[in-house]
Write an enzyme that holds these catalytic residues in place. Sequence first.
Site, PDB file in Angstrom:
ATOM      1  N   GLY A  65       0.655  -1.118   0.056  1.00 10.96           N
ATOM      2  CA  GLY A  65      -0.192  -0.047  -0.010  1.00 10.96           C
ATOM      3  C   GLY A  65       1.082   1.222  -0.121  1.00 10.96           C
ATOM      4  N   GLY A 114      -0.839  -5.221   0.637  1.00  7.81           N
ATOM      5  CA  GLY A 114      -2.070  -4.734   0.078  1.00  7.81           C
ATOM      6  C   GLY A 114      -2.268  -5.694  -1.085  1.00  7.81           C
ATOM      7  CD  GLU A 137       2.197  -6.291   6.393  1.00  3.68           C
ATOM      8  OE1 GLU A 137       2.706  -7.199   6.832  1.00  3.68           O
ATOM      9  OE2 GLU A 137       1.682  -6.089   5.435  1.00  3.68           O
ATOM     10  CG  ASP A 145      -2.949  -4.010   6.811  1.00  4.96           C
ATOM     11  OD1 ASP A 145      -1.905  -4.466   6.342  1.00  4.96           O
ATOM     12  OD2 ASP A 145      -3.074  -2.613   6.547  1.00  4.96           O
TER      13      ASP A 145
END
Length: 350
Positions: A65, A114, A137, A145
């Site tokens: 992302g 993402g 991450e 996420d």
Amino acid sequence: MTAEVHLHTHGRVGHVSLARPKALHALTQAMCEAMSEALLGWRDDPQIEAVLIDHAEGRGFCAGGDVALVRRSALEDGGAAGRAFFFAEYRLNHLLFTYPKPVAAFMDGMTMGGGVGISQPAKYRVATENTLFAMPEGAIGLFPDVGAGWYLPRLKGRAGAFMALTGARLDGAECLWAGLATHYLQSERLAEAKARIADRPSEIAAILAELSAEPPAARIAGNAERIDRLFASDSLEEIIAALEGDPSDWAAKELKAVTTKCPTTAKVALREFAEGAPRTDFAEEMRAEYRLAARMMLRSDFAEGVRAVLIDKDNAPRWNPAAPEGVTAEALDEIFAPLPAGEEWSPFPA
Ligand code: QUE
């Protein structure tokens, strides 16, 4: 509308093609919103039977992302723009998870963050010899996420905890082994696969099965026993102690991977997965992850991690707290706490 994602129909198939090659197709808010708008239209269009998701040009598939924007927002506007990005991205993730028509995602290249969020909810997930799949991450002080708290604890054994804590990159064969992919094709067959699906969207499963190749051996399968044993605990300190107590070179290498990542990310991930494993409603998962995103993006570890990995590229982040023992239960409680009424995430209205 944005030029960064191509949205077309071919006969009875909707086609989403990521087109931001300079950023390895990492998702922006505009891309997420454009994809959602197209998907909502195709969902309610009786002429459309299925949806394909791939990348348009250059290397794929989707590196993550727009973390540079999120970092800038945290430092400059209190995080409002960053939260707006996550809100839109998670709505897209949830729309795909609940989509009533079959979706096929082509993970032909880097599939991180993402990219995981727009491929894992697809019924058909195609890996190739180019696939490199990771939830990295921990390297930037964020957290896994885009629904990782749903998908990773549902993998066999402790593969999900291993991936989150080490940032391990799985190749296409390993994705097939883990169930992260449903099919393995040679990338040279992808154009034929997509053309045949566009021609006969009711036959996706048969088309992908017919064009599938025999994958090479999945390396991770040979490590599954020690992954399940050494990453068994939901306590980061216990996992580190187990790795320290194992004499293998493999354990020493993974210990280094775990202990160089952000300690707060690791503890958030273990609690996120423990809470996500028994959930029955994906919207609840995304509501919980949005709370984590709203808190984690504002912590100094995230600004520092993006600096170290993507801006200065020195790969020498200084985490705060620097050690697992510094990450307290009270600090975690604040990260997991509900948001004020009116600031919580919600899916698209039904
Ligand atoms: C860990 C991450 C990300 C990462 C690298 C990591 C991530 C992400 C990107 C990324 C890469 C290229 C881009 C871009 C973003 O890299 O989440 O915009 O052009 O999005 O080690 O979590």
